[in-house]
Design an enzyme around this catalytic site. Structure first.
Site, short mmCIF file in Angstrom:
data_model
loop_
_atom_site.label_atom_id
_atom_site.label_comp_id
_atom_site.label_asym_id
_atom_site.label_seq_id
_atom_site.Cartn_x
_atom_site.Cartn_y
_atom_site.Cartn_z
N SER A 50 0.03 -11.52 -5.53
CA SER A 50 0.79 -12.51 -6.30
C SER A 50 2.28 -12.17 -6.25
CB SER A 50 0.33 -12.52 -7.75
OG SER A 50 -1.03 -12.83 -7.84
N1 SAH Z 1 -3.87 -9.61 -8.45
C1 SAH Z 1 -4.13 -9.44 -7.04
C2 SAH Z 1 -4.48 -10.81 -6.49
C3 SAH Z 1 -5.23 -10.81 -5.23
S1 SAH Z 1 -5.64 -12.47 -4.66
C4 SAH Z 1 -2.88 -8.90 -6.39
O1 SAH Z 1 -1.79 -9.31 -6.82
O2 SAH Z 1 -2.97 -8.09 -5.47
C5 SAH Z 1 -7.18 -12.72 -5.47
C6 SAH Z 1 -8.25 -11.73 -5.13
O3 SAH Z 1 -9.46 -12.17 -5.73
C7 SAH Z 1 -8.53 -11.56 -3.66
O4 SAH Z 1 -8.36 -10.21 -3.32
C8 SAH Z 1 -9.99 -12.01 -3.49
O5 SAH Z 1 -10.68 -11.25 -2.51
C9 SAH Z 1 -10.52 -11.77 -4.89
N2 SAH Z 1 -11.70 -12.56 -5.28
C10 SAH Z 1 -11.93 -13.88 -5.10
N3 SAH Z 1 -13.15 -14.23 -5.60
C11 SAH Z 1 -13.69 -13.08 -6.12
C12 SAH Z 1 -14.92 -12.79 -6.78
N4 SAH Z 1 -15.86 -13.74 -7.00
N5 SAH Z 1 -15.13 -11.52 -7.19
C13 SAH Z 1 -14.21 -10.54 -6.96
N6 SAH Z 1 -13.03 -10.76 -6.33
C14 SAH Z 1 -12.76 -12.02 -5.93
#
Ligand code: SAH
Length: 214
Positions: A50
């Site tokens: 993000s």
């Molecule tokens: N806060 C993190 C955001 C990563 S993007 C950062 O800033 O680094 C969102 C993340 O959610 C991704 O890594 C994706 O793989 C994960 N994600 C999506 N659906 C998911 C689920 N059902 N369970 C666990 N992780 C999930």
């Protein structure tokens, strides 16, 4: 980066500024990715880290629920950046838990955290990252004072509501293409209050198969 976010009025809390200064975003992005510009960046696997202003906004919305000794859950922990910030804020007597369903990102995040100021907490167990479907939360360390969901859900998963402590707060983007960042408070009588903070664009909270097919 932190000074700019303060100058533009995004970061108002000194605690959040201090935390984002301690946890160096540069340690959490893949090689070749620019860490300090205010934009989301690809981290592979159809996921993004993000933008710094979103990290700051979420930390501020959760600040009162990330006091020393409290429990925090980061669903879709990706790079591990916010999980590390949560750990710094709740401290070694609290607990910061990340859940991520892409195993490569779990390993990536653990490597990143090991290089960061939150490394001692990974060692002492007050910070942990787990591979799993975050829609189920992480019951082992429930209930949580703070829950952050880093991917957009079509609706708020019930297990996350169940794992929110009475008096606790969850931040979750809800929607498909157009999403609202929702602030969900669990009141002392167990009822739930939900308000919309702002419009956002996150990757979907979905199954691993659906995410990798995109
Ligand atoms: N806060 C993190 C955001 C990563 S993007 C950062 O800033 O680094 C969102 C993340 O959610 C991704 O890594 C994706 O793989 C994960 N994600 C999506 N659906 C998911 C689920 N059902 N369970 C666990 N992780 C999930």
């Amino acid at each position: 980066m932190v000074e700019n976010l303060q100058r533009y009025g995004i970061i108002k809390s000194s605690k959040v500024a201090e935390t984002m200064e301690k946890i160096d975003r540069g340690l959490f992005v893949p090689n070749g990715v620019q860490p300090y510009i205010d934009s989301p960046m690809s981290i592979g696997y159809n996921a993004t880290i993000s933008a710094p202003h979103m990290h700051a906004t979420c930390l501020q919305l959760l600040e009162n629920y990330l006091q020393p000794g409290m429990h925090a859950l980061d669903v879709g922990s990706g790079t591990g950046y916010l999980t590390a910030c949560f750990a710094m804020m709740v401290g070694p007597n609290g607990r910061a838990v990340g859940v991520e369903h892409i195993p490569e990102l779990v390993s990536f995040s653990i490597n990143n955290i090991e290089k960061s100021a939150a490394a001692p907490q990974l060692k002492d167990g007050s910070l942990s990252v787990h591979e799993g479907d975050g829609r189920q939360g992480w019951p082992e360390f429930a209930t949580y004072d703070a829950i952050h969901v880093g991917a957009a859900a079509p609706e708020i998963p019930q297990p996350l509501i169940d794992q929110l402590k009475t008096g606790g707060r969850m931040i979750i983007p809800v929607g498909n293409v157009f999403q609202d960042l929702k602030v969900v408070d669990k009141n002392s009588d167990g009822s739930i209050s939900i308000r919309t903070e702002t419009s956002v664009r996150y990757v979907p909270l979905t199954s691993k198969e659906a995410q990798l097919k995109e």
